[in-house]
Scaffold this motif. Structure first.
Motif, PDB file in Angstrom:
ATOM      1  N   THR A   2       0.829  -1.199   0.000  1.00  0.00           N
ATOM      2  CA  THR A   2       0.000   0.000   0.000  1.00  0.00           C
ATOM      3  C   THR A   2       0.869   1.257   0.000  1.00  0.00           C
ATOM      4  O   THR A   2       2.052   1.209   0.347  1.00  0.00           O
ATOM      5  CB  THR A   2      -0.948   0.032   1.220  1.00  0.00           C
ATOM      6  N   ILE A   3       0.261   2.349  -0.403  1.00  0.00           N
ATOM      7  CA  ILE A   3       0.961   3.629  -0.449  1.00  0.00           C
ATOM      8  C   ILE A   3       1.114   4.166   0.971  1.00  0.00           C
ATOM      9  O   ILE A   3       0.117   4.408   1.664  1.00  0.00           O
ATOM     10  CB  ILE A   3       0.205   4.647  -1.333  1.00  0.00           C
ATOM     11  N   VAL A   4       2.363   4.285   1.401  1.00  0.00           N
ATOM     12  CA  VAL A   4       2.717   4.852   2.707  1.00  0.00           C
ATOM     13  C   VAL A   4       3.925   5.755   2.504  1.00  0.00           C
ATOM     14  O   VAL A   4       4.485   5.821   1.409  1.00  0.00           O
ATOM     15  CB  VAL A   4       3.051   3.735   3.731  1.00  0.00           C
ATOM     16  N   LYS A   5       4.353   6.442   3.550  1.00  0.00           N
ATOM     17  CA  LYS A   5       5.504   7.343   3.446  1.00  0.00           C
ATOM     18  C   LYS A   5       6.689   6.611   2.835  1.00  0.00           C
ATOM     19  O   LYS A   5       6.985   5.481   3.182  1.00  0.00           O
ATOM     20  CB  LYS A   5       5.874   7.905   4.814  1.00  0.00           C
ATOM     21  N   ASN A   6       7.347   7.279   1.892  1.00  0.00           N
ATOM     22  CA  ASN A   6       8.532   6.780   1.188  1.00  0.00           C
ATOM     23  C   ASN A   6       8.249   5.606   0.259  1.00  0.00           C
ATOM     24  O   ASN A   6       9.170   4.886  -0.119  1.00  0.00           O
ATOM     25  CB  ASN A   6       9.672   6.434   2.148  1.00  0.00           C
ATOM     26  N   SER A   7       6.983   5.423  -0.123  1.00  0.00           N
ATOM     27  CA  SER A   7       6.728   4.464  -1.201  1.00  0.00           C
ATOM     28  C   SER A   7       6.621   5.257  -2.497  1.00  0.00           C
ATOM     29  O   SER A   7       6.311   6.445  -2.498  1.00  0.00           O
ATOM     30  CB  SER A   7       5.468   3.625  -0.938  1.00  0.00           C
ATOM     31  N   ILE A   8       6.940   4.574  -3.600  1.00  0.00           N
ATOM     32  CA  ILE A   8       6.862   5.186  -4.925  1.00  0.00           C
ATOM     33  C   ILE A   8       5.636   4.605  -5.614  1.00  0.00           C
ATOM     34  O   ILE A   8       5.500   3.388  -5.741  1.00  0.00           O
ATOM     35  CB  ILE A   8       8.123   4.863  -5.771  1.00  0.00           C
ATOM     36  N   PRO A  31       3.378   8.203 -17.718  1.00  0.00           N
ATOM     37  CA  PRO A  31       2.877   7.921 -16.373  1.00  0.00           C
ATOM     38  C   PRO A  31       3.479   8.893 -15.360  1.00  0.00           C
ATOM     39  O   PRO A  31       4.510   9.518 -15.619  1.00  0.00           O
ATOM     40  CB  PRO A  31       3.343   6.486 -16.107  1.00  0.00           C
ATOM     41  N   PHE A  32       2.818   9.039 -14.231  1.00  0.00           N
ATOM     42  CA  PHE A  32       3.279   9.943 -13.183  1.00  0.00           C
ATOM     43  C   PHE A  32       3.802   9.116 -12.022  1.00  0.00           C
ATOM     44  O   PHE A  32       3.110   8.237 -11.525  1.00  0.00           O
ATOM     45  CB  PHE A  32       2.125  10.838 -12.723  1.00  0.00           C
ATOM     46  N   LEU A  33       5.030   9.378 -11.613  1.00  0.00           N
ATOM     47  CA  LEU A  33       5.620   8.724 -10.441  1.00  0.00           C
ATOM     48  C   LEU A  33       5.775   9.766  -9.354  1.00  0.00           C
ATOM     49  O   LEU A  33       6.168  10.899  -9.630  1.00  0.00           O
ATOM     50  CB  LEU A  33       7.011   8.171 -10.757  1.00  0.00           C
ATOM     51  N   TYR A  34       5.482   9.365  -8.133  1.00  0.00           N
ATOM     52  CA  TYR A  34       5.734  10.284  -7.022  1.00  0.00           C
ATOM     53  C   TYR A  34       6.111   9.480  -5.788  1.00  0.00           C
ATOM     54  O   TYR A  34       5.780   8.300  -5.668  1.00  0.00           O
ATOM     55  CB  TYR A  34       4.537  11.192  -6.750  1.00  0.00           C
ATOM     56  N   MET A  35       6.849  10.151  -4.890  1.00  0.00           N
ATOM     57  CA  MET A  35       7.196   9.556  -3.607  1.00  0.00           C
ATOM     58  C   MET A  35       6.211  10.086  -2.573  1.00  0.00           C
ATOM     59  O   MET A  35       6.072  11.294  -2.403  1.00  0.00           O
ATOM     60  CB  MET A  35       8.631   9.892  -3.203  1.00  0.00           C
ATOM     61  N   HIS A  36       5.549   9.185  -1.883  1.00  0.00           N
ATOM     62  CA  HIS A  36       4.510   9.561  -0.937  1.00  0.00           C
ATOM     63  C   HIS A  36       5.116  10.123   0.353  1.00  0.00           C
ATOM     64  O   HIS A  36       6.113   9.619   0.858  1.00  0.00           O
ATOM     65  CB  HIS A  36       3.651   8.327  -0.614  1.00  0.00           C
ATOM     66  N   GLY A  37       4.493  11.196   0.839  1.00  0.00           N
ATOM     67  CA  GLY A  37       4.839  11.723   2.153  1.00  0.00           C
ATOM     68  C   GLY A  37       5.994  12.696   2.197  1.00  0.00           C
ATOM     69  O   GLY A  37       6.489  13.012   3.275  1.00  0.00           O
ATOM     70  N   VAL A  38       6.447  13.187   1.041  1.00  0.00           N
ATOM     71  CA  VAL A  38       7.586  14.112   1.033  1.00  0.00           C
ATOM     72  C   VAL A  38       7.209  15.481   0.465  1.00  0.00           C
ATOM     73  O   VAL A  38       8.074  16.301   0.196  1.00  0.00           O
ATOM     74  CB  VAL A  38       8.807  13.527   0.279  1.00  0.00           C
ATOM     75  N   GLY A  39       5.912  15.729   0.266  1.00  0.00           N
ATOM     76  CA  GLY A  39       5.468  17.051  -0.156  1.00  0.00           C
ATOM     77  C   GLY A  39       5.568  17.309  -1.644  1.00  0.00           C
ATOM     78  O   GLY A  39       5.495  18.456  -2.067  1.00  0.00           O
ATOM     79  N   GLY A  40       5.688  16.274  -2.453  1.00  0.00           N
ATOM     80  CA  GLY A  40       5.814  16.455  -3.886  1.00  0.00           C
ATOM     81  C   GLY A  40       4.491  16.468  -4.627  1.00  0.00           C
ATOM     82  O   GLY A  40       4.468  16.464  -5.856  1.00  0.00           O
ATOM     83  N   MET A  41       3.390  16.492  -3.900  1.00  0.00           N
ATOM     84  CA  MET A  41       2.068  16.430  -4.517  1.00  0.00           C
ATOM     85  C   MET A  41       1.108  17.284  -3.692  1.00  0.00           C
ATOM     86  O   MET A  41       1.336  17.482  -2.500  1.00  0.00           O
ATOM     87  CB  MET A  41       1.589  14.978  -4.527  1.00  0.00           C
ATOM     88  N   ILE A  42       0.047  17.771  -4.335  1.00  0.00           N
ATOM     89  CA  ILE A  42      -0.917  18.568  -3.569  1.00  0.00           C
ATOM     90  C   ILE A  42      -1.466  17.717  -2.411  1.00  0.00           C
ATOM     91  O   ILE A  42      -1.688  16.515  -2.567  1.00  0.00           O
ATOM     92  CB  ILE A  42      -2.049  19.131  -4.455  1.00  0.00           C
ATOM     93  N   PRO A  43      -1.660  18.338  -1.236  1.00  0.00           N
ATOM     94  CA  PRO A  43      -2.033  17.576  -0.038  1.00  0.00           C
ATOM     95  C   PRO A  43      -3.316  16.760  -0.184  1.00  0.00           C
ATOM     96  O   PRO A  43      -3.385  15.630   0.295  1.00  0.00           O
ATOM     97  CB  PRO A  43      -2.205  18.651   1.039  1.00  0.00           C
ATOM     98  N   GLY A  44      -4.339  17.315  -0.828  1.00  0.00           N
ATOM     99  CA  GLY A  44      -5.610  16.601  -0.940  1.00  0.00           C
ATOM    100  C   GLY A  44      -5.500  15.317  -1.734  1.00  0.00           C
ATOM    101  O   GLY A  44      -6.111  14.303  -1.384  1.00  0.00           O
ATOM    102  N   LEU A  45      -4.709  15.332  -2.816  1.00  0.00           N
ATOM    103  CA  LEU A  45      -4.549  14.119  -3.608  1.00  0.00           C
ATOM    104  C   LEU A  45      -3.684  13.109  -2.861  1.00  0.00           C
ATOM    105  O   LEU A  45      -3.986  11.912  -2.848  1.00  0.00           O
ATOM    106  CB  LEU A  45      -3.946  14.434  -4.985  1.00  0.00           C
ATOM    107  N   GLU A  46      -2.640  13.588  -2.219  1.00  0.00           N
ATOM    108  CA  GLU A  46      -1.786  12.671  -1.456  1.00  0.00           C
ATOM    109  C   GLU A  46      -2.595  11.975  -0.365  1.00  0.00           C
ATOM    110  O   GLU A  46      -2.494  10.762  -0.177  1.00  0.00           O
ATOM    111  CB  GLU A  46      -0.598  13.427  -0.853  1.00  0.00           C
ATOM    112  N   GLN A  47      -3.454  12.722   0.313  1.00  0.00           N
ATOM    113  CA  GLN A  47      -4.298  12.136   1.354  1.00  0.00           C
ATOM    114  C   GLN A  47      -5.247  11.093   0.761  1.00  0.00           C
ATOM    115  O   GLN A  47      -5.453  10.027   1.335  1.00  0.00           O
ATOM    116  CB  GLN A  47      -5.082  13.230   2.069  1.00  0.00           C
ATOM    117  N   ALA A  48      -5.816  11.379  -0.411  1.00  0.00           N
ATOM    118  CA  ALA A  48      -6.749  10.440  -1.049  1.00  0.00           C
ATOM    119  C   ALA A  48      -6.042   9.152  -1.480  1.00  0.00           C
ATOM    120  O   ALA A  48      -6.668   8.092  -1.536  1.00  0.00           O
ATOM    121  CB  ALA A  48      -7.410  11.103  -2.253  1.00  0.00           C
TER     122      ALA A  48
END
Length: 162
Positions: A2-8, A31-48
């Motif tokens: 699952t997507i948690v802090k420091n997962s890609i 495709p879009f890659l991001y690292m979860h929990g490091v502020g690289g994405m808008i907060p609402g989408l990261e939370q979702a």
């Protein structure tokens, strides 16, 4: 996994505004890659996306406060045309975007209006004040490497390239 802090996470998504206009797409070709929990994405989408896993489809609407914020009228101002130096007139059009050095670092400004030699510039993010409607498919979730964690972003296809 699952997507948690420091997962890609690798995502495909379609982003639309309230009128249903497509603002952005990440698909098979991009495709879009991001690292979860490091502020690289808008907060609402990261939370979702928190706790999502490969194969999940997430449809979410994100209010401005959890996206790019409300529009700030103080970020618009009138400046003389000569501040743009030798930028050709055909490139000086409403909607054109330029990088500007500000007290907060490099910012993107947008030409909001042109009245003769007066240019109205807007320092708001182009999506400020917008409710953003995402339809996201989570393709893959993996642990970040030590190097990715130290750099704060994903590497490899769709991420930062070396």
């Amino acid at each position: 996994m699952t997507i948690v802090k420091n997962s890609i996470a690798t995502l495909h998504y379609t982003l639309k505004d309230d009128a249903g206009e497509i603002l952005d797409v990440a698909d098979e070709n991009n495709p879009f890659l991001y690292m979860h929990g490091v502020g690289g994405m808008i907060p609402g989408l990261e939370q979702a996306l928190e706790s999502g896993k490969a194969g999940d489809n997430i449809v979410v609407s994100i209010e401005p406060a959890a996206a790019y914020g409300e529009r700030n009228p103080s970020l618009t101002q009138d400046v003389p045309r000569d501040m743009f130096g030798n930028i050709p007139d055909e490139e000086m059009v409403v909607g054109a975007q330029f990088q500007a050095q500000t007290d907060q670092g490099v910012e993107i400004i947008t030409v909001a209006a042109i009245d003769g030699d007066t240019i109205k510039i807007d320092g708001n993010h182009p999506m400020a004040g917008e409710t953003l409607h995402f339809n996201v498919d989570i393709l893959d979730v993996r642990d970040a490497t030590e190097e990715e964690i130290s750099h704060g972003h994903p590497h490899g296809p769709g991420g930062h390239q070396h």
